[in-house]
Design an enzyme around this catalytic site. Structure first.
Site, PDB file in Angstrom:
ATOM      1  N   TYR A  72    -158.989-119.635 -32.532  1.00 57.08           N
ATOM      2  CA  TYR A  72    -158.789-120.610 -33.603  1.00 57.08           C
ATOM      3  C   TYR A  72    -159.886-121.667 -33.618  1.00 57.08           C
ATOM      4  O   TYR A  72    -160.227-122.196 -34.670  1.00 57.08           O
ATOM      5  CB  TYR A  72    -157.443-121.331 -33.427  1.00 57.08           C
ATOM      6  CG  TYR A  72    -156.266-120.643 -34.057  1.00 57.08           C
ATOM      7  CD1 TYR A  72    -155.898-119.360 -33.688  1.00 57.08           C
ATOM      8  CD2 TYR A  72    -155.505-121.292 -35.023  1.00 57.08           C
ATOM      9  CE1 TYR A  72    -154.806-118.741 -34.257  1.00 57.08           C
ATOM     10  CE2 TYR A  72    -154.402-120.682 -35.594  1.00 57.08           C
ATOM     11  CZ  TYR A  72    -154.058-119.407 -35.212  1.00 57.08           C
ATOM     12  OH  TYR A  72    -152.969-118.804 -35.785  1.00 57.08           O
TER      13      TYR A  72
ATOM     14  N   LYS B 290    -154.231-109.590 -23.120  1.00 56.83           N
ATOM     15  CA  LYS B 290    -154.794-108.265 -23.426  1.00 56.83           C
ATOM     16  C   LYS B 290    -155.877-108.023 -22.375  1.00 56.83           C
ATOM     17  O   LYS B 290    -157.063-107.835 -22.683  1.00 56.83           O
ATOM     18  CB  LYS B 290    -155.340-108.263 -24.870  1.00 56.83           C
ATOM     19  CG  LYS B 290    -155.771-106.892 -25.374  1.00 56.83           C
ATOM     20  CD  LYS B 290    -154.626-105.955 -25.706  1.00 56.83           C
ATOM     21  CE  LYS B 290    -155.139-104.590 -26.137  1.00 56.83           C
ATOM     22  NZ  LYS B 290    -154.063-103.583 -26.248  1.00 56.83           N
TER      23      LYS B 290
ATOM     24  N   ASP C 258    -149.570-105.921 -27.033  1.00 58.15           N
ATOM     25  CA  ASP C 258    -148.987-104.878 -27.888  1.00 58.15           C
ATOM     26  C   ASP C 258    -147.620-104.459 -27.357  1.00 58.15           C
ATOM     27  O   ASP C 258    -146.650-104.291 -28.101  1.00 58.15           O
ATOM     28  CB  ASP C 258    -149.941-103.670 -28.041  1.00 58.15           C
ATOM     29  CG  ASP C 258    -150.537-103.191 -26.729  1.00 58.15           C
ATOM     30  OD1 ASP C 258    -150.387-103.876 -25.695  1.00 58.15           O
ATOM     31  OD2 ASP C 258    -151.168-102.107 -26.726  1.00 58.15           O
TER      32      ASP C 258
ATOM     33  N   ASP D 193    -149.150-117.154 -32.113  1.00 57.62           N
ATOM     34  CA  ASP D 193    -148.907-117.276 -33.555  1.00 57.62           C
ATOM     35  C   ASP D 193    -148.168-116.038 -34.058  1.00 57.62           C
ATOM     36  O   ASP D 193    -147.146-116.123 -34.740  1.00 57.62           O
ATOM     37  CB  ASP D 193    -150.246-117.434 -34.290  1.00 57.62           C
ATOM     38  CG  ASP D 193    -150.061-117.511 -35.793  1.00 57.62           C
ATOM     39  OD1 ASP D 193    -149.171-118.255 -36.241  1.00 57.62           O
ATOM     40  OD2 ASP D 193    -150.802-116.812 -36.516  1.00 57.62           O
TER      41      ASP D 193
ATOM     42  N   ASP E 111    -143.781-115.522 -35.001  1.00 56.80           N
ATOM     43  CA  ASP E 111    -143.206-115.084 -36.282  1.00 56.80           C
ATOM     44  C   ASP E 111    -142.294-113.879 -36.062  1.00 56.80           C
ATOM     45  O   ASP E 111    -141.219-113.769 -36.651  1.00 56.80           O
ATOM     46  CB  ASP E 111    -144.302-114.677 -37.287  1.00 56.80           C
ATOM     47  CG  ASP E 111    -144.696-115.831 -38.210  1.00 56.80           C
ATOM     48  OD1 ASP E 111    -144.630-116.998 -37.760  1.00 56.80           O
ATOM     49  OD2 ASP E 111    -145.087-115.570 -39.366  1.00 56.80           O
TER      50      ASP E 111
END
Ligand code: IPM
Ligand code: MG
Length: 352
Positions: free
Chosen positions: A140, A182, A215, A239, A243
Protein backbone atom coordinates in the site's frame (compact mmCIF):
# COMPACT_ATOMS: atom_id res chain seq x y z
CA UNK A 1 -16.77 11.88 32.98
CA UNK A 2 -14.40 14.35 31.23
CA UNK A 3 -15.56 15.45 27.78
CA UNK A 4 -13.77 13.60 24.99
CA UNK A 5 -13.18 15.30 21.69
CA UNK A 6 -14.17 13.19 18.72
CA UNK A 7 -13.57 14.18 15.10
CA UNK A 8 -16.44 12.95 12.98
CA UNK A 9 -15.57 12.23 9.35
CA UNK A 10 -18.83 11.10 7.69
CA UNK A 11 -17.22 10.91 4.23
CA UNK A 12 -19.14 9.86 1.13
CA UNK A 13 -22.12 7.78 0.03
CA UNK A 14 -23.93 6.21 2.98
CA UNK A 15 -21.25 7.63 5.34
CA UNK A 16 -23.28 10.66 6.46
CA UNK A 17 -26.46 8.54 6.80
CA UNK A 18 -24.82 6.16 9.27
CA UNK A 19 -22.66 8.77 11.04
CA UNK A 20 -25.61 10.88 12.25
CA UNK A 21 -27.40 8.02 14.07
CA UNK A 22 -24.07 6.92 15.56
CA UNK A 23 -23.74 10.32 17.23
CA UNK A 24 -27.27 9.90 18.52
CA UNK A 25 -26.38 6.49 19.94
CA UNK A 26 -23.19 7.75 21.62
CA UNK A 27 -25.11 10.61 23.20
CA UNK A 28 -27.61 8.09 24.53
CA UNK A 29 -25.03 5.69 25.95
CA UNK A 30 -22.91 8.40 27.58
CA UNK A 31 -24.80 11.70 27.74
CA UNK A 32 -22.57 14.78 27.31
CA UNK A 33 -19.41 12.64 27.34
CA UNK A 34 -18.39 13.58 23.81
CA UNK A 35 -17.87 16.75 21.86
CA UNK A 36 -18.09 16.16 18.11
CA UNK A 37 -16.37 18.21 15.45
CA UNK A 38 -17.22 17.37 11.87
CA UNK A 39 -14.81 17.53 8.93
CA UNK A 40 -14.86 16.48 5.28
CA UNK A 41 -12.87 13.52 3.99
CA UNK A 42 -12.69 11.57 0.74
CA UNK A 43 -14.73 12.65 -2.27
CA UNK A 44 -16.58 15.28 -0.24
CA UNK A 45 -13.23 16.90 0.58
CA UNK A 46 -12.05 16.61 -3.05
CA UNK A 47 -15.16 18.52 -4.13
CA UNK A 48 -14.71 21.23 -1.52
CA UNK A 49 -10.91 21.53 -1.32
CA UNK A 50 -9.42 19.58 -4.23
CA UNK A 51 -7.78 17.05 -1.91
CA UNK A 52 -9.24 14.03 -0.05
CA UNK A 53 -7.64 15.05 3.28
CA UNK A 54 -6.62 18.62 4.07
CA UNK A 55 -3.75 19.50 6.42
CA UNK A 56 -6.29 21.19 8.69
CA UNK A 57 -8.39 18.04 8.98
CA UNK A 58 -5.34 15.88 9.68
CA UNK A 59 -4.19 18.38 12.32
CA UNK A 60 -7.67 18.38 13.91
CA UNK A 61 -7.58 14.56 14.05
CA UNK A 62 -4.12 14.61 15.64
CA UNK A 63 -5.32 16.99 18.33
CA UNK A 64 -8.51 15.02 19.08
CA UNK A 65 -9.08 12.05 21.37
CA UNK A 66 -10.51 9.80 18.64
CA UNK A 67 -11.72 9.83 15.04
CA UNK A 68 -14.98 8.26 13.93
CA UNK A 69 -15.20 7.69 10.19
CA UNK A 70 -18.08 6.65 7.92
CA UNK A 71 -16.81 5.63 4.49
CA UNK A 72 -15.09 7.17 1.49
CA UNK A 73 -15.32 6.75 -2.27
CA UNK A 74 -17.83 6.61 -5.08
CA UNK A 75 -18.11 6.39 -8.86
CA UNK A 76 -18.05 10.20 -9.16
CA UNK A 77 -14.40 10.23 -8.18
CA UNK A 78 -13.29 6.95 -9.77
CA UNK A 79 -10.32 7.49 -12.01
CA UNK A 80 -7.30 5.57 -13.26
CA UNK A 81 -5.47 8.82 -13.96
CA UNK A 82 -2.63 8.90 -11.39
CA UNK A 83 -2.53 12.70 -11.45
CA UNK A 84 -6.09 13.06 -10.17
CA UNK A 85 -6.98 12.73 -6.46
CA UNK A 86 -8.91 9.68 -5.27
CA UNK A 87 -11.07 9.54 -2.11
CA UNK A 88 -9.23 6.46 -0.77
CA UNK A 89 -6.01 8.47 -0.63
CA UNK A 90 -7.64 10.46 2.18
CA UNK A 91 -8.11 7.32 4.24
CA UNK A 92 -4.57 6.11 3.57
CA UNK A 93 -3.11 9.54 4.41
CA UNK A 94 -5.09 9.60 7.64
CA UNK A 95 -3.83 6.15 8.68
CA UNK A 96 -0.26 7.01 7.76
CA UNK A 97 -0.46 10.53 9.19
CA UNK A 98 -1.65 9.29 12.56
CA UNK A 99 0.72 6.29 12.51
CA UNK A 100 -2.15 3.79 12.86
CA UNK A 101 -0.26 0.59 12.21
CA UNK A 102 -2.64 -1.81 13.96
CA UNK A 103 -6.03 -2.50 12.44
CA UNK A 104 -8.30 -4.71 14.54
CA UNK A 105 -11.26 -6.35 12.83
CA UNK A 106 -13.20 -8.59 15.19
CA UNK A 107 -15.47 -11.13 13.50
CA UNK A 108 -18.12 -12.56 15.74
CA UNK A 109 -21.23 -13.84 13.99
CA UNK A 110 -24.37 -13.01 15.97
CA UNK A 111 -26.52 -16.13 16.58
CA UNK A 112 -29.59 -14.27 15.25
CA UNK A 113 -27.81 -13.89 11.91
CA UNK A 114 -26.47 -17.42 11.48
CA UNK A 115 -28.98 -17.97 8.72
CA UNK A 116 -28.16 -14.66 6.98
CA UNK A 117 -24.65 -15.87 6.12
CA UNK A 118 -24.15 -17.57 2.76
CA UNK A 119 -22.27 -20.23 4.75
CA UNK A 120 -24.10 -22.98 6.58
CA UNK A 121 -24.94 -22.46 10.25
CA UNK A 122 -22.89 -25.56 11.27
CA UNK A 123 -19.81 -23.97 9.71
CA UNK A 124 -20.01 -20.55 11.34
CA UNK A 125 -21.58 -21.40 14.70
CA UNK A 126 -19.24 -20.49 17.55
CA UNK A 127 -16.79 -18.50 15.40
CA UNK A 128 -15.06 -15.65 17.20
CA UNK A 129 -11.91 -14.39 15.59
CA UNK A 130 -9.90 -11.21 15.32
CA UNK A 131 -8.07 -10.10 12.20
CA UNK A 132 -5.03 -8.00 13.15
CA UNK A 133 -4.03 -6.27 9.94
CA UNK A 134 -0.80 -4.30 9.53
CA UNK A 135 -2.01 -0.94 8.23
CA UNK A 136 0.82 1.44 7.39
CA UNK A 137 3.31 -0.67 5.44
CA UNK A 138 3.61 -3.18 2.63
CA UNK A 139 2.48 -2.74 -0.94
CA UNK A 140 0.00 0.00 0.00
CA UNK A 141 2.78 2.41 0.87
CA UNK A 142 5.76 1.23 -1.19
CA UNK A 143 7.16 3.19 -4.08
CA UNK A 144 4.97 3.22 -7.18
CA UNK A 145 6.11 3.68 -10.73
CA UNK A 146 4.17 4.06 -13.91
CA UNK A 147 4.99 4.47 -17.58
CA UNK A 148 2.67 3.99 -20.51
CA UNK A 149 3.37 0.23 -20.63
CA UNK A 150 4.65 -0.69 -17.21
CA UNK A 151 3.66 -0.20 -13.59
CA UNK A 152 5.06 -1.37 -10.26
CA UNK A 153 4.17 -1.28 -6.56
CA UNK A 154 6.93 -2.07 -4.09
CA UNK A 155 6.18 -4.22 -1.06
CA UNK A 156 8.51 -3.32 1.81
CA UNK A 157 8.52 -4.40 5.46
CA UNK A 158 11.04 -3.77 8.19
CA UNK A 159 11.73 -5.96 11.20
CA UNK A 160 10.42 -3.23 13.52
CA UNK A 161 7.13 -2.91 11.61
CA UNK A 162 6.53 -6.65 11.74
CA UNK A 163 7.46 -6.98 15.38
CA UNK A 164 5.11 -4.26 16.63
CA UNK A 165 2.07 -5.66 14.81
CA UNK A 166 2.89 -9.22 15.88
CA UNK A 167 3.10 -8.02 19.50
CA UNK A 168 -0.44 -6.59 19.22
CA UNK A 169 -1.62 -9.97 17.93
CA UNK A 170 0.06 -12.02 20.67
CA UNK A 171 -1.36 -9.72 23.35
CA UNK A 172 -4.87 -10.06 21.94
CA UNK A 173 -4.73 -13.86 21.65
CA UNK A 174 -6.85 -16.01 23.92
CA UNK A 175 -5.56 -19.31 22.59
CA UNK A 176 -3.69 -19.05 19.33
CA UNK A 177 -2.09 -16.72 16.79
CA UNK A 178 -2.27 -17.63 13.11
CA UNK A 179 0.34 -15.69 11.19
CA UNK A 180 -0.60 -15.47 7.51
CA UNK A 181 2.02 -14.91 4.83
CA UNK A 182 3.21 -16.11 1.43
CA UNK A 183 6.62 -17.29 2.58
CA UNK A 184 6.87 -19.83 -0.24
CA UNK A 185 7.13 -16.95 -2.72
CA UNK A 186 7.70 -13.53 -1.14
CA UNK A 187 10.87 -12.27 0.53
CA UNK A 188 8.83 -9.89 2.73
CA UNK A 189 6.88 -12.92 3.93
CA UNK A 190 10.06 -14.81 4.81
CA UNK A 191 11.19 -11.88 6.96
CA UNK A 192 7.67 -11.72 8.41
CA UNK A 193 7.82 -15.37 9.45
CA UNK A 194 11.29 -15.05 10.95
CA UNK A 195 10.35 -11.99 13.02
CA UNK A 196 7.10 -13.54 14.27
CA UNK A 197 9.00 -16.70 15.30
CA UNK A 198 11.68 -14.66 17.12
CA UNK A 199 9.14 -12.58 19.01
CA UNK A 200 7.13 -15.64 19.91
CA UNK A 201 10.18 -17.40 21.39
CA UNK A 202 11.29 -14.31 23.30
CA UNK A 203 8.04 -12.87 24.65
CA UNK A 204 5.06 -15.17 24.10
CA UNK A 205 6.14 -18.83 24.27
CA UNK A 206 2.90 -19.70 26.09
CA UNK A 207 0.71 -18.66 23.12
CA UNK A 208 0.18 -21.27 20.40
CA UNK A 209 1.52 -20.05 17.05
CA UNK A 210 0.91 -21.38 13.57
CA UNK A 211 1.97 -20.11 10.14
CA UNK A 212 -0.47 -20.43 7.27
CA UNK A 213 0.02 -19.43 3.64
CA UNK A 214 -2.48 -16.82 2.54
CA UNK A 215 -4.19 -18.94 -0.13
CA UNK A 216 -4.70 -21.72 2.38
CA UNK A 217 -5.90 -19.22 5.00
CA UNK A 218 -8.54 -17.97 2.54
CA UNK A 219 -9.78 -21.51 2.15
CA UNK A 220 -9.75 -22.37 5.85
CA UNK A 221 -11.61 -19.18 6.69
CA UNK A 222 -14.73 -20.47 4.95
CA UNK A 223 -14.14 -24.19 5.56
CA UNK A 224 -13.44 -24.07 9.31
CA UNK A 225 -13.60 -20.51 10.69
CA UNK A 226 -13.92 -21.78 14.27
CA UNK A 227 -10.27 -22.92 14.13
CA UNK A 228 -9.06 -19.31 14.23
CA UNK A 229 -8.52 -17.07 17.21
CA UNK A 230 -6.22 -14.19 16.16
CA UNK A 231 -5.07 -13.86 12.55
CA UNK A 232 -2.12 -11.50 12.06
CA UNK A 233 -1.10 -10.50 8.58
CA UNK A 234 0.34 -7.81 6.35
CA UNK A 235 -1.63 -4.93 4.90
CA UNK A 236 -3.03 -6.30 1.63
CA UNK A 237 -3.60 -9.88 2.79
CA UNK A 238 -5.49 -8.40 5.76
CA UNK A 239 -7.60 -6.24 3.47
CA UNK A 240 -8.69 -9.24 1.43
CA UNK A 241 -9.13 -11.74 4.27
CA UNK A 242 -11.17 -9.31 6.37
CA UNK A 243 -13.77 -8.83 3.61
CA UNK A 244 -13.96 -12.59 3.29
CA UNK A 245 -14.30 -13.00 7.07
CA UNK A 246 -17.06 -10.39 7.11
CA UNK A 247 -19.33 -12.75 5.21
CA UNK A 248 -19.26 -15.10 8.18
CA UNK A 249 -21.43 -12.51 9.92
CA UNK A 250 -23.96 -12.47 7.10
CA UNK A 251 -23.12 -9.06 5.72
CA UNK A 252 -20.20 -6.73 5.23
CA UNK A 253 -22.59 -4.27 6.88
CA UNK A 254 -21.86 -5.85 10.27
CA UNK A 255 -18.09 -5.56 10.58
CA UNK A 256 -16.46 -2.80 12.67
CA UNK A 257 -12.80 -1.87 12.89
CA UNK A 258 -10.35 -0.03 15.11
CA UNK A 259 -7.06 1.40 13.86
CA UNK A 260 -4.59 2.09 16.64
CA UNK A 261 -1.23 3.76 16.68
CA UNK A 262 0.57 2.86 19.85
CA UNK A 263 0.47 0.52 22.75
CA UNK A 264 -0.26 3.13 25.42
CA UNK A 265 -3.39 2.79 27.54
CA UNK A 266 -6.36 4.71 26.07
CA UNK A 267 -6.31 7.56 28.56
CA UNK A 268 -2.56 8.18 28.47
CA UNK A 269 -1.79 11.80 27.44
CA UNK A 270 0.60 10.67 24.67
CA UNK A 271 -1.77 8.06 23.31
CA UNK A 272 -2.37 8.46 19.55
CA UNK A 273 -6.02 9.03 18.62
CA UNK A 274 -7.43 5.93 16.95
CA UNK A 275 -9.65 5.84 13.88
CA UNK A 276 -12.83 3.79 14.22
CA UNK A 277 -14.69 2.90 11.05
CA UNK A 278 -16.87 0.20 9.54
CA UNK A 279 -15.07 -2.20 7.18
CA UNK A 280 -17.67 -1.68 4.45
CA UNK A 281 -17.42 1.06 1.86
CA UNK A 282 -19.64 3.98 0.90
CA UNK A 283 -22.22 1.81 -0.94
CA UNK A 284 -23.04 4.42 -3.60
CA UNK A 285 -25.71 2.12 -5.04
CA UNK A 286 -27.94 2.62 -2.00
CA UNK A 287 -26.75 6.05 -0.82
CA UNK A 288 -29.41 8.67 -0.15
CA UNK A 289 -32.24 6.15 0.27
CA UNK A 290 -32.15 5.85 4.06
CA UNK A 291 -31.76 2.06 3.98
CA UNK A 292 -28.08 1.64 4.88
CA UNK A 293 -27.28 -0.76 7.71
CA UNK A 294 -25.78 1.41 10.49
CA UNK A 295 -24.75 -1.54 12.69
CA UNK A 296 -21.09 -1.78 11.62
CA UNK A 297 -20.71 1.90 12.44
CA UNK A 298 -22.49 1.45 15.79
CA UNK A 299 -20.13 -1.42 16.56
CA UNK A 300 -17.18 0.77 15.47
CA UNK A 301 -18.37 3.36 17.99
CA UNK A 302 -18.33 0.58 20.60
CA UNK A 303 -14.71 -0.16 19.66
CA UNK A 304 -13.95 3.54 20.09
CA UNK A 305 -15.40 3.41 23.60
CA UNK A 306 -13.38 0.29 24.44
CA UNK A 307 -10.02 0.89 22.73
CA UNK A 308 -10.08 4.68 22.50
CA UNK A 309 -11.44 5.56 25.92
CA UNK A 310 -11.36 2.43 28.07
CA UNK A 311 -15.17 2.65 28.53
CA UNK A 312 -15.77 -1.10 28.57
CA UNK A 313 -19.27 -1.04 30.10
CA UNK A 314 -20.56 1.48 27.58
CA UNK A 315 -18.97 -0.47 24.71
CA UNK A 316 -20.58 -3.70 25.89
CA UNK A 317 -23.93 -1.90 26.25
CA UNK A 318 -23.90 -0.96 22.55
CA UNK A 319 -22.84 -4.45 21.48
CA UNK A 320 -25.52 -6.13 23.51
CA UNK A 321 -28.20 -3.66 22.30
CA UNK A 322 -27.23 -4.53 18.72
CA UNK A 323 -27.40 -8.26 19.49
CA UNK A 324 -30.81 -7.94 21.09
CA UNK A 325 -32.24 -5.76 18.32
CA UNK A 326 -31.18 -8.46 15.84
CA UNK A 327 -32.58 -11.22 18.04
CA UNK A 328 -35.83 -9.22 18.04
CA UNK A 329 -35.93 -9.46 14.24
CA UNK A 330 -34.23 -6.27 13.06
CA UNK A 331 -33.09 -6.79 9.44
CA UNK A 332 -31.93 -4.09 7.06
CA UNK A 333 -32.04 -4.94 3.31
CA UNK A 334 -28.44 -6.26 3.27
CA UNK A 335 -29.62 -8.84 5.84
CA UNK A 336 -32.66 -9.77 3.81
CA UNK A 337 -35.17 -7.48 5.53
CA UNK A 338 -36.68 -4.08 4.88
CA UNK A 339 -35.82 -2.02 7.98
CA UNK A 340 -34.64 1.52 7.25
CA UNK A 341 -31.61 3.15 8.85
CA UNK A 342 -33.97 5.13 11.12
CA UNK A 343 -35.83 1.97 12.19
CA UNK A 344 -32.57 0.16 12.86
CA UNK A 345 -31.40 3.08 14.99
CA UNK A 346 -34.63 3.15 16.99
CA UNK A 347 -34.46 -0.61 17.54
CA UNK A 348 -30.92 -0.40 18.93
CA UNK A 349 -31.74 2.66 21.08
CA UNK A 350 -34.73 0.82 22.55
CA UNK A 351 -32.49 -2.03 23.70
CA UNK A 352 -29.78 0.18 25.14
C1 IPM B 1 -10.46 -1.09 3.92
C2 IPM B 1 -10.67 -0.50 2.55
C3 IPM B 1 -9.49 0.41 2.22
C4 IPM B 1 -8.23 -0.44 2.24
C5 IPM B 1 -9.61 1.16 0.89
C6 IPM B 1 -10.87 1.98 0.82
C7 IPM B 1 -8.41 2.02 0.62
O1 IPM B 1 -10.84 -1.49 1.61
O2 IPM B 1 -10.38 -0.32 4.91
O3 IPM B 1 -10.43 -2.30 4.03
O4 IPM B 1 -7.90 -1.08 1.25
O5 IPM B 1 -7.56 -0.45 3.28
MG1 MG C 1 -10.96 -3.44 2.42
Amino acid sequence: MATRRVILLPGDGIGPEIAAPTVELLDAVAPAAFEFEEHLVGGASIDAHGTPLTDETLAACRAADAVLLGAVGGPRWDTTDPSRPRPEQGLLALRKGLGLFANLRPVRPVPALYDASPLRREVIEGTSLLVVRELTGGIYFGEKTRTEDMASDDCVYTRAEIERIARVAFRAARSKVTSVDKANVLETSRLWREVVLDLHAREFPEVELEHVLVDNAAMRLVAAPRDFDVIVTENMFGDILSDEAAMLTGSLGMLPSASLGNELPPNHPDSTPGVFEPVHGSAPDIAGRGIANPLAMFLSAALMLRHGFGLEDEAAAIESAVDRALADGLRTPDLGGDATTAQATRAVLQHL
